[in-house]
Scaffold this active site. Structure first.
Site, PDB file in Angstrom:
ATOM      1  N   TRP A 188       0.876  -1.181   0.000  1.00 12.90           N
ATOM      2  CA  TRP A 188       0.000   0.000   0.000  1.00 12.90           C
ATOM      3  C   TRP A 188       0.915   1.233   0.000  1.00 12.90           C
ATOM      4  O   TRP A 188       1.833   1.315   0.834  1.00 12.90           O
ATOM      5  CB  TRP A 188      -0.856  -0.058   1.268  1.00 12.90           C
ATOM      6  CG  TRP A 188      -1.866   1.021   1.434  1.00 12.90           C
ATOM      7  CD1 TRP A 188      -2.789   1.450   0.516  1.00 12.90           C
ATOM      8  CD2 TRP A 188      -2.083   1.804   2.603  1.00 12.90           C
ATOM      9  NE1 TRP A 188      -3.563   2.439   1.046  1.00 12.90           N
ATOM     10  CE2 TRP A 188      -3.154   2.677   2.332  1.00 12.90           C
ATOM     11  CE3 TRP A 188      -1.479   1.848   3.866  1.00 12.90           C
ATOM     12  CZ2 TRP A 188      -3.630   3.596   3.265  1.00 12.90           C
ATOM     13  CZ3 TRP A 188      -1.954   2.750   4.791  1.00 12.90           C
ATOM     14  CH2 TRP A 188      -3.010   3.612   4.493  1.00 12.90           C
ATOM     15  N   ASP A 245      -0.636  -5.574   9.275  1.00 13.72           N
ATOM     16  CA  ASP A 245      -1.644  -4.580   8.896  1.00 13.72           C
ATOM     17  C   ASP A 245      -2.916  -5.360   8.564  1.00 13.72           C
ATOM     18  O   ASP A 245      -2.949  -6.126   7.596  1.00 13.72           O
ATOM     19  CB  ASP A 245      -1.140  -3.784   7.678  1.00 13.72           C
ATOM     20  CG  ASP A 245      -2.099  -2.662   7.301  1.00 13.72           C
ATOM     21  OD1 ASP A 245      -3.198  -2.585   7.877  1.00 13.72           O
ATOM     22  OD2 ASP A 245      -1.749  -1.857   6.404  1.00 13.72           O
ATOM     23  N   ALA A 247      -6.502  -4.754   7.630  1.00 13.71           N
ATOM     24  CA  ALA A 247      -7.546  -3.807   7.222  1.00 13.71           C
ATOM     25  C   ALA A 247      -8.778  -4.506   6.664  1.00 13.71           C
ATOM     26  O   ALA A 247      -9.780  -3.846   6.395  1.00 13.71           O
ATOM     27  CB  ALA A 247      -6.982  -2.836   6.182  1.00 13.71           C
ATOM     28  N   LYS A 261     -13.513  -1.254   6.620  1.00 14.58           N
ATOM     29  CA  LYS A 261     -14.142  -2.090   5.585  1.00 14.58           C
ATOM     30  C   LYS A 261     -15.114  -3.088   6.210  1.00 14.58           C
ATOM     31  O   LYS A 261     -16.243  -3.212   5.780  1.00 14.58           O
ATOM     32  CB  LYS A 261     -13.084  -2.858   4.791  1.00 14.58           C
ATOM     33  CG  LYS A 261     -11.787  -2.114   4.540  1.00 14.58           C
ATOM     34  CD  LYS A 261     -11.869  -1.121   3.424  1.00 14.58           C
ATOM     35  CE  LYS A 261     -10.726  -0.222   3.374  1.00 14.58           C
ATOM     36  NZ  LYS A 261      -9.850   0.354   2.719  1.00 14.58           N
TER      37      LYS A 261
HETATM   38  C1  LMR Z   1      -6.988   1.810  -0.585  1.00 12.11           C
HETATM   39  O1  LMR Z   1      -5.901   1.247  -0.655  1.00 12.11           O
HETATM   40  O2  LMR Z   1      -7.612   2.210  -1.578  1.00 12.11           O
HETATM   41  C2  LMR Z   1      -7.635   2.017   0.766  1.00 12.11           C
HETATM   42  O3  LMR Z   1      -6.837   1.432   1.736  1.00 12.11           O
HETATM   43  C3  LMR Z   1      -7.968   3.430   1.053  1.00 12.11           C
HETATM   44  C4  LMR Z   1      -6.762   4.287   1.277  1.00 12.11           C
HETATM   45  O4  LMR Z   1      -6.755   5.003   2.280  1.00 12.11           O
HETATM   46  O5  LMR Z   1      -5.837   4.289   0.473  1.00 12.11           O
END
Ligand code: LMR
Length: 394
Positions: free
Chosen positions: A129, A210, A212, A245
């Site tokens: 990410w 992590d 999420a 989520k």
């Molecule tokens: C994403 O990767 O789209 C989500 O985790 C939202 C974000 O904050 O980037």
């Protein structure tokens, strides 16, 4: 003074979502940010959350600050949601700090890690990410990457990962995605989690997970089987969990930093560092989302309703993956079966940056430059349009 500033590049995810919002094309399709959308293209409020909110509005008698660590019922519910049976005993070795979203949890975890090991190197998957590095780097942590996603096999390059992680030593931190790897959707098998546990025991590194997307990949239990295995075997684990989520609380910024330590003394010291970090960064967490999550998780009726709705959402995302992979393979004569094997919201389509940008410009189809799409924004209205557009550049 402020005239010294130059304009920064937009965020690679939120910037594109803003660009899409501003696009006057009536046929635009937004597959950028990871938000679950129902068949009508709406990000729904869970029924259980709606009910909890009605109760909360009726019952709430104060807007005074929450304690700096957060709401006790929420924290306790999140400990058991994440650690489940690993919690056996009094759980005094686990400490939790309620945070503004999963990002807040990553920040508090980073602050605590930096206090414990100022020279720590954080090992992150390639790719990961895009916010991990700026977010965790803001406390001064350094980074190395390990191989993770193989664009040729469209799966995890576990040999490459294990080979790179041989460089992780005591005092280093290995960041893993608990489930539904963002951005690839390619997850570790339980056997591979076991292998990471062996490496952590031999080499002495610490693992930060992590988390999420618990409940968005397979189910609430299977999605945390890997991290529970680590907690059991290592006796130490840090988890940054989000309710964005799986409880649909995106805008309520509801997360938790969980520190699974070896004993109650370690937990007490860790907790004090977590509290200190929270005080420095934002003082007290926002209340609304955590009060809702705490009610939903601890009330048997609300909990059952939430679990059912979450299972339906998860099943629908799996169905969208199955449809997309079959239709895209048929339309392009290329093998997209990997999409149906991946988990969660994201998949890479394997397009070049030019192709992804071309689709944006020519077709109003928005995906990240890496060709990551949010599968959970597909529906029966836009699926064929997306497939035609993608096929047109292949
Ligand atoms: C994403 O990767 O789209 C989500 O985790 C939202 C974000 O904050 O980037």
């Amino acid at each position: 003074m402020l005239e010294q500033l130059s304009v920064l590049s937009p965020d690679p995810i939120l910037g594109l979502a803003a660009e899409c919002r501003a696009d006057p094309n009536p046929n635009k399709i937004d597959l950028t940010v990871g938000i679950y959308m129902d068949e009508a293209g709406v990000c729904p409020v869970f029924q259980a959350v709606r009910q909890a909110q009605e109760q909360l509005v009726a019952d709430e008698i104060t807007k005074a600050y929450l304690p700096a660590a957060g709401d006790a019922a929420y924290l306790s519910a999140m400990k058991s949601l994440v650690f489940g049976e690993v919690l056996a005993g009094d759980g005094a070795n686990i400490t939790a700090i309620q945070t503004p979203g999963g990002c807040g949890a990553l920040r508090i975890a980073s602050e605590v890690l930096a206090a414990a090991a100022p020279d720590a190197t954080v090992w992150i998957s390639n790719p990961t990410w895009p916010v991990h590095i700026p977010l965790m780097g803001s406390v001064g942590l350094k980074f190395k990457t390990y191989r993770y996603y193989d664009p040729v096999s469209h799966g995890v390059d576990f040999d490459g990962m294990a080979s790179d992680l041989k460089g992780a030593k005591k005092g280093d931190v290995v960041l893993l995605h608990g489930c539904c790897h963002n951005p690839s959707g390619a997850d570790l098998t339980l056997e591979q989690w076991g292998h990471i546990a062996d490496m952590a025991l031999t080499q002495g590194f610490t693992v930060l997970v992590d988390l999420a997307y618990q409940g968005m990949g397979t189910d609430l239990e299977a999605d945390v089987a890997g991290l529970r295995l680590l907690a059991n075997r290592l006796g130490e684990l840090i988890v940054a969990a989000s309710c964005s989520k799986n409880l649909g609380l995106y805008r309520e910024r509801t997360g938790v930093a969980l520190f699974f330590g070896r004993n109650a003394q370690v937990a007490e010291a860790t907790h004090s560092h977590g509290l200190g970090a929270a005080r420095r960064v934002y003082s007290m967490p926002p209340a609304h989302g955590a009060l809702l999550a705490g009610r939903v998780l601890s009330d048997p009726t609300l909990r059952a309703s939430w679990e059912l709705e979450l299972q339906e959402i998860c099943a629908r995302m799996i169905d969208l993956r199955t449809q997309l992979s079959a239709k895209l393979s048929e339309k392009t004569n290329q093998d997209f079966s990997f999409i149906s094997k991946e988990k969660g919201m994201f998949s890479f389509l394997g397009l070049s940056v030019e192709q992804a940008r071309g689709l944006r410009k020519e077709r109003g189809l928005y995906m990240l430059d890496s060709s990551r799409i949010n599968v959970a924004a597909l529906n029966q209205q836009n699926m064929d349009i997306v497939i035609d557009a993608v096929a047109s550049v292949l």
